[in-house]
Design a protein around this motif. Structure first.
Motif, PDB file in Angstrom:
ATOM      1  N   ILE A 108      21.577  19.270  47.545  1.00  0.00           N
ATOM      2  CA  ILE A 108      20.733  20.469  47.891  1.00  0.00           C
ATOM      3  C   ILE A 108      19.747  20.633  46.673  1.00  0.00           C
ATOM      4  O   ILE A 108      20.150  20.936  45.327  1.00  0.00           O
ATOM      5  N   ASP A 109      18.434  20.693  46.853  1.00  0.00           N
ATOM      6  CA  ASP A 109      17.571  20.892  45.691  1.00  0.00           C
ATOM      7  C   ASP A 109      17.977  19.983  44.309  1.00  0.00           C
ATOM      8  O   ASP A 109      17.621  20.228  43.429  1.00  0.00           O
ATOM      9  N   GLY A 110      18.286  18.838  44.731  1.00  0.00           N
ATOM     10  CA  GLY A 110      18.411  17.811  43.804  1.00  0.00           C
ATOM     11  C   GLY A 110      20.002  17.707  43.232  1.00  0.00           C
ATOM     12  O   GLY A 110      20.148  16.845  42.237  1.00  0.00           O
ATOM     13  N   PHE A 111      20.718  18.893  43.372  1.00  0.00           N
ATOM     14  CA  PHE A 111      22.134  18.913  42.934  1.00  0.00           C
ATOM     15  C   PHE A 111      23.215  18.556  43.877  1.00  0.00           C
ATOM     16  O   PHE A 111      23.294  19.026  45.002  1.00  0.00           O
ATOM     17  N   THR A 112      24.266  17.693  43.350  1.00  0.00           N
ATOM     18  CA  THR A 112      25.302  17.621  44.329  1.00  0.00           C
ATOM     19  C   THR A 112      26.165  18.765  44.594  1.00  0.00           C
ATOM     20  O   THR A 112      25.964  19.893  43.876  1.00  0.00           O
ATOM     21  N   PRO A 113      27.000  18.764  45.646  1.00  0.00           N
ATOM     22  CA  PRO A 113      27.835  19.919  45.694  1.00  0.00           C
ATOM     23  C   PRO A 113      28.707  20.301  44.509  1.00  0.00           C
ATOM     24  O   PRO A 113      28.967  21.590  44.151  1.00  0.00           O
TER      25      PRO A 113
ATOM     26  N   ALA B  36      36.478  17.491  36.399  1.00  0.00           N
ATOM     27  CA  ALA B  36      35.705  17.515  37.361  1.00  0.00           C
ATOM     28  C   ALA B  36      34.280  17.840  37.054  1.00  0.00           C
ATOM     29  O   ALA B  36      33.187  17.180  37.421  1.00  0.00           O
ATOM     30  N   TRP B  37      34.147  18.592  35.774  1.00  0.00           N
ATOM     31  CA  TRP B  37      32.936  18.776  35.089  1.00  0.00           C
ATOM     32  C   TRP B  37      32.364  17.955  34.576  1.00  0.00           C
ATOM     33  O   TRP B  37      31.112  17.546  34.670  1.00  0.00           O
ATOM     34  N   TYR B  38      33.102  16.911  33.739  1.00  0.00           N
ATOM     35  CA  TYR B  38      32.810  15.708  33.052  1.00  0.00           C
ATOM     36  C   TYR B  38      32.204  14.783  34.244  1.00  0.00           C
ATOM     37  O   TYR B  38      31.176  14.251  34.006  1.00  0.00           O
ATOM     38  N   GLU B  39      32.926  14.555  35.210  1.00  0.00           N
ATOM     39  CA  GLU B  39      32.367  13.659  36.408  1.00  0.00           C
ATOM     40  C   GLU B  39      31.076  14.219  36.981  1.00  0.00           C
ATOM     41  O   GLU B  39      30.191  13.348  37.246  1.00  0.00           O
ATOM     42  N   ALA B  40      31.040  15.403  37.189  1.00  0.00           N
ATOM     43  CA  ALA B  40      29.871  15.904  37.929  1.00  0.00           C
ATOM     44  C   ALA B  40      28.699  15.965  37.156  1.00  0.00           C
ATOM     45  O   ALA B  40      27.541  15.603  37.679  1.00  0.00           O
ATOM     46  N   PHE B  41      28.771  16.101  35.775  1.00  0.00           N
ATOM     47  CA  PHE B  41      27.190  15.982  35.049  1.00  0.00           C
ATOM     48  C   PHE B  41      27.335  14.739  34.120  1.00  0.00           C
ATOM     49  O   PHE B  41      26.857  14.760  32.933  1.00  0.00           O
ATOM     50  N   ASP B  42      28.384  13.912  34.168  1.00  0.00           N
ATOM     51  CA  ASP B  42      28.369  12.606  33.431  1.00  0.00           C
ATOM     52  C   ASP B  42      28.429  12.781  31.844  1.00  0.00           C
ATOM     53  O   ASP B  42      27.488  12.233  31.273  1.00  0.00           O
ATOM     54  N   VAL B  43      29.311  13.533  31.635  1.00  0.00           N
ATOM     55  CA  VAL B  43      29.651  14.280  30.167  1.00  0.00           C
ATOM     56  C   VAL B  43      30.263  13.075  29.346  1.00  0.00           C
ATOM     57  O   VAL B  43      31.519  12.684  29.839  1.00  0.00           O
ATOM     58  N   LYS B  44      29.916  12.504  28.344  1.00  0.00           N
ATOM     59  CA  LYS B  44      30.415  11.473  27.704  1.00  0.00           C
ATOM     60  C   LYS B  44      30.738  11.733  26.247  1.00  0.00           C
ATOM     61  O   LYS B  44      30.221  12.931  25.676  1.00  0.00           O
TER      62      LYS B  44
ATOM     63  N   ALA C 188      29.369  25.672  47.753  1.00  0.00           N
ATOM     64  CA  ALA C 188      29.329  25.355  46.508  1.00  0.00           C
ATOM     65  C   ALA C 188      29.132  26.708  45.673  1.00  0.00           C
ATOM     66  O   ALA C 188      29.708  27.061  44.702  1.00  0.00           O
ATOM     67  N   VAL C 189      28.258  27.558  46.044  1.00  0.00           N
ATOM     68  CA  VAL C 189      27.628  28.806  45.589  1.00  0.00           C
ATOM     69  C   VAL C 189      28.787  29.895  45.803  1.00  0.00           C
ATOM     70  O   VAL C 189      29.135  30.587  44.780  1.00  0.00           O
ATOM     71  N   ASN C 190      29.384  29.879  46.833  1.00  0.00           N
ATOM     72  CA  ASN C 190      30.248  31.129  47.137  1.00  0.00           C
ATOM     73  C   ASN C 190      31.709  30.902  46.333  1.00  0.00           C
ATOM     74  O   ASN C 190      32.384  31.611  45.901  1.00  0.00           O
ATOM     75  N   TYR C 191      31.841  29.528  46.454  1.00  0.00           N
ATOM     76  CA  TYR C 191      33.185  29.325  45.574  1.00  0.00           C
ATOM     77  C   TYR C 191      33.205  29.104  43.993  1.00  0.00           C
ATOM     78  O   TYR C 191      34.202  29.575  43.267  1.00  0.00           O
ATOM     79  N   GLY C 192      31.949  28.988  43.611  1.00  0.00           N
ATOM     80  CA  GLY C 192      31.638  29.120  42.357  1.00  0.00           C
ATOM     81  C   GLY C 192      31.617  30.466  41.531  1.00  0.00           C
ATOM     82  O   GLY C 192      31.257  30.707  40.409  1.00  0.00           O
ATOM     83  N   GLY C 193      31.070  31.215  42.796  1.00  0.00           N
ATOM     84  CA  GLY C 193      31.117  32.603  42.448  1.00  0.00           C
ATOM     85  C   GLY C 193      32.339  33.425  42.728  1.00  0.00           C
ATOM     86  O   GLY C 193      33.175  33.643  41.910  1.00  0.00           O
ATOM     87  N   ILE C 194      32.234  33.929  43.958  1.00  0.00           N
ATOM     88  CA  ILE C 194      33.491  35.142  44.247  1.00  0.00           C
ATOM     89  C   ILE C 194      34.777  34.084  44.215  1.00  0.00           C
ATOM     90  O   ILE C 194      35.792  34.763  44.140  1.00  0.00           O
TER      91      ILE C 194
ATOM     92  N   ARG D 286      26.314  22.096  42.041  1.00  0.00           N
ATOM     93  CA  ARG D 286      25.921  23.471  42.250  1.00  0.00           C
ATOM     94  C   ARG D 286      27.408  24.300  41.933  1.00  0.00           C
ATOM     95  O   ARG D 286      27.086  25.531  41.678  1.00  0.00           O
ATOM     96  N   PHE D 287      28.447  24.162  42.195  1.00  0.00           N
ATOM     97  CA  PHE D 287      29.597  24.817  41.888  1.00  0.00           C
ATOM     98  C   PHE D 287      29.647  25.377  40.541  1.00  0.00           C
ATOM     99  O   PHE D 287      29.658  26.474  40.307  1.00  0.00           O
ATOM    100  N   PHE D 288      29.521  24.149  39.698  1.00  0.00           N
ATOM    101  CA  PHE D 288      29.493  24.593  38.199  1.00  0.00           C
ATOM    102  C   PHE D 288      28.278  25.452  37.805  1.00  0.00           C
ATOM    103  O   PHE D 288      28.441  26.335  36.775  1.00  0.00           O
ATOM    104  N   LEU D 289      27.085  25.019  38.518  1.00  0.00           N
ATOM    105  CA  LEU D 289      25.939  25.956  38.167  1.00  0.00           C
ATOM    106  C   LEU D 289      25.948  27.258  38.442  1.00  0.00           C
ATOM    107  O   LEU D 289      25.522  28.066  37.648  1.00  0.00           O
TER     108      LEU D 289
END
Length: 678
Positions: free
Chosen positions: A603-608, A654-662, A503-509, A611-614
């Motif tokens: 991981i640390d309370g966050f879904t994959p 996908a971002w809306y789904e990941a963080f339940d944005v309404k 999640a970190v590597n794909y959200g970064g590089i 973590r990607f978007f974070l």
């Protein structure tokens, strides 16, 4: 991005699992890739995701005194410059070693402030005396060519040799608008209070700099006014940065004879010969109207004023390398332009100059000590994965015809991929570097680079060249070579880490890779075909649909406020914004193919997905001084960090789904209004 950035970024954590080995015998520690301590979870993700992901970090990390901004990119650059400093200090002690001599003596010359102080402005006196001897316009033009070849300044216009955009198999001389000193034409022409204040400061700066060469106040003021008049006239003739993004508008090919006919005062055959380029029958000119204005100015402006203008160019080019009085006066102007409170440390300034001028020699030592070869292999796999994912997305596009899709896939599949460092290093053996001649060293290195450029004339295109040095925290896409390039420097956390979850590597590089790939298909890159030539490969209906979607992105970013009433320039930043949207979308889909995503474990309370978007958001965290923000809006093709983080995600389901944005959340965008392009 042309490169991914000219800006921002996050903490560098040197661990044994990083692409970079830790210096010395430091015991590595495992980083916390997504650290809640950096977040502000009192902010709803759907109200301001950037602040939710970075709020506490932003509060705790103000811009240091010697910086204009501070974020993820800046922190990596700081660490990179410290590594270069260590290499250069070692080289300075071992300058008897041929491998170390040039960079070691160059560094010693830059740090030898005693000699530099003693010399004052003596190193440029011969150049000033030569200008004094000019008696007519032809002598003026000859001096302009001489200054460029001898690295004493770049007055009046830009000149370079590069690939012909419409026939990339050959080099062609190119002429560009130029001649001004402030960062943008807008500073000369706009009448808002900020621009007016900067103009006044610049006028005073000119007079003070002339005063440092012994001129009395009246003479210095007269010379300041002369430079301001000339540079303002040149600014009026220039196109805006937004206009300059149009590759067709800036491609105007002339025979040398025909172009000379448009500028009676300038014989371009003579000028090109004096620029050391002989035998050229054609040139590409980015703004022909600018050169017509220059031609009129050459006879309308008094010769003495032109001589003053050339002297200013010599002084301005040399000032960073002269005694402290000139350096400090330069910094006074920098403070007004950017808000920077303290000078860049001397070692950092000198290290940056050497990275720029002898980058391959320093870069070779850099990767030998710090870079882990396994990172290059892992990066190659990631690039291939993103490329395959992008291809699938193109095939599924519902707005593009099959024939245009075929052309797009051909372009995507012929990308050249350059990772970490060049296969062939430049040979600097012809450059004479002296341990007590800082300005002379910079000039000789620049002269070598100029001659190296000219030596390509009439030769086959060398596609092995790189536009960035290995330690650079950046990446880029080159349309004429249809290549994506990732220097070693960017292969570090928060972009890349062997120990990080996918999640970190794909959200970064991963997003960086997708960004550079998408540059081949942004509003500018999409006008170049698979072979690198500037030519249309689109069906008209498809091109119209693309422009409609791109205009939605322009309007979205035009709505972002940066400072006071200053907004993001959606047209100037369009290429980067499209690359961010495309790059993040491609990276996310590639991430969904991984084991981590499919298992869905927190991981640390966050879904994959979270973590990607974070990690995407923390890549762009950055504090910037207000003056710097105001300047970048005029000059930078990249949006500010907050808007790079927030802009693309509101278009991604996908971002809306990941963080339940309404609906009701401040960043919520109705599904039918979300922009989907690549």
């Amino acid at each position: 991005m042309n490169s991914i950035v000219k800006t921002m970024a996050v903490g560098l954590v040197a661990t044994a699992t990083l692409a970079f080995a830790p210096p010395g015998d430091k015991k590595p520690k495992q980083p916390k890739y997504i650290d809640p301590a950096n977040m502000d979870q009192s902010v709803k993700p759907g109200d301001n995701f950037y602040l939710y992901a970075n709020g506490t970090w932003l509060k705790n990390n103000p811009v240091p005194g010697a910086k204009t901004r501070w974020g993820s990119f800046d922190m990596l650059r700081e660490e990179s410059s410290k590594r270069m400093q260590a290499l250069l200090e070692t080289a300075a002690k071992q300058s008897s070693n041929p491998k170390m001599q040039k960079i070691g003596d160059f560094y010693s010359s830059g740090m030898d402030t005693v000699t530099i102080e003693r010399l004052g402005y003596d190193p440029i006196k011969p150049d000033l005396q030569r200008i004094d001897a000019i008696t007519d316009v032809n002598g003026l033009l000859n001096e302009i060519a001489y200054m460029r070849t001898q690295a004493t300044g770049s007055p009046l216009f830009g000149f370079f040799l590069s690939q012909d955009r419409k026939n990339v198999t050959v080099y062609i001389p190119q002429l560009s608008q130029g001649g001004t000193s402030l960062p943008s034409r807008d500073y000369y022409l706009n009448n808002d209070s900020r621009s007016t204040s900067i103009r006044n400061t610049y006028s005073q700066h000119l007079a003070k700099m002339f005063g440092l060469m012994g001129e009395d106040a009246t003479t210095a003021k007269r010379h300041s006014d002369a430079v301001m008049r000339i540079e303002t006239a040149l600014a009026k003739a220039q196109m805006s940065r937004t206009e300059m993004r149009d590759p067709y508008k800036t491609y105007n090919k002339f025979s040398v004879k025909d172009f000379t006919a448009t500028t009676p005062a300038i014989n371009w055959t003579t000028m090109l010969n004096n620029l050391k380029l002989t035998g050229a029958d054609s040139v590409v000119v980015n703004n022909p109207a600018f050169f017509k204005s220059v031609d009129l100015l050459l006879t309308a402006v008094p010769l003495e004023d032109w001589k003053t203008y050339l002297k200013w160019n010599v002084l301005s080019s040399a000032a960073p390398y002269l005694s402290s009085a000139f350096v400090k006066q330069n910094f006074e102007l920098t403070q007004v332009l950017t808000g920077q409170k303290e000078m860049t440390p001397r070692w950092q300034f000198v290290s940056g100059i050497i990275d720029n001028q002898l980058g391959d020699q320093l870069g070779q030592l850099y990767v030998e000590k710090y870079f882990k070869p396994e990172a290059k292999q892992r990066m190659q796999a990631l690039v291939n994965n993103l490329q395959e994912t992008f291809a699938g997305r193109i095939q599924r596009l519902d707005w593009m015809s099959d024939e245009t899709k075929r052309q797009a896939l051909e372009k995507l599949n012929t990308f050249t991929k350059k990772i970490a460092y060049p296969d062939q290093w430049k040979d600097y053996s012809a450059i004479a570097i002296n341990h007590n001649d800082f300005l002379g060293n910079t000039k000789r290195a620049s002269q070598w680079a100029y001659n190296d450029m000219i030596s390509r004339w009439g030769q086959p295109i060398d596609k092995n060249r790189w536009g960035m040095t290995p330690p650079t925290i950046n990446a880029y896409y080159n349309a004429s070579n249809n290549e994506i390039v990732f220097p070693a420097g960017i292969l570090q956390f928060p972009f890349f880490d062997f120990g990080a979850d996918d999640a970190v590597n794909y959200g970064g590089i991963g997003a960086v890779i997708g960004h550079e790939m998408t540059h081949g298909f942004d509003d500018n890159g999409s006008q170049y075909a698979a072979d690198g030539n500037l030519k249309n490969w689109w069906a008209k209906a498809d091109a119209d649909k693309f422009k409609t979607r791109a205009n939605e992105v322009v309007e979205q970013y035009n709505g972002f406020t940066v400072l006071d009433t200053i907004h993001v320039n959606g047209k100037l930043t369009l290429g980067e914004n499209l690359a961010d949207l495309g790059g993040l979308s491609i990276a996310y889909e590639a991430f969904t193919k991984t084991k981590q995503f499919k298992e869905g474990k927190k991981i640390d309370g966050f879904t994959p997905a979270q973590r990607f978007f974070l990690n995407w958001a923390q890549v762009w965290r950055s504090n910037a001084l207000p003056e710097t923000q105001a300047q970048l809006i005029l000059t930078d093709s990249h949006s500010p960090g907050m808007h790079r983080a927030n802009g693309p995600i509101v278009n991604m389901d996908a971002w809306y789904e990941a963080f339940d944005v309404k609906p009701g959340d401040k960043m919520y965008k109705a599904k039918e209004k979300r922009t989907h392009i690549w």
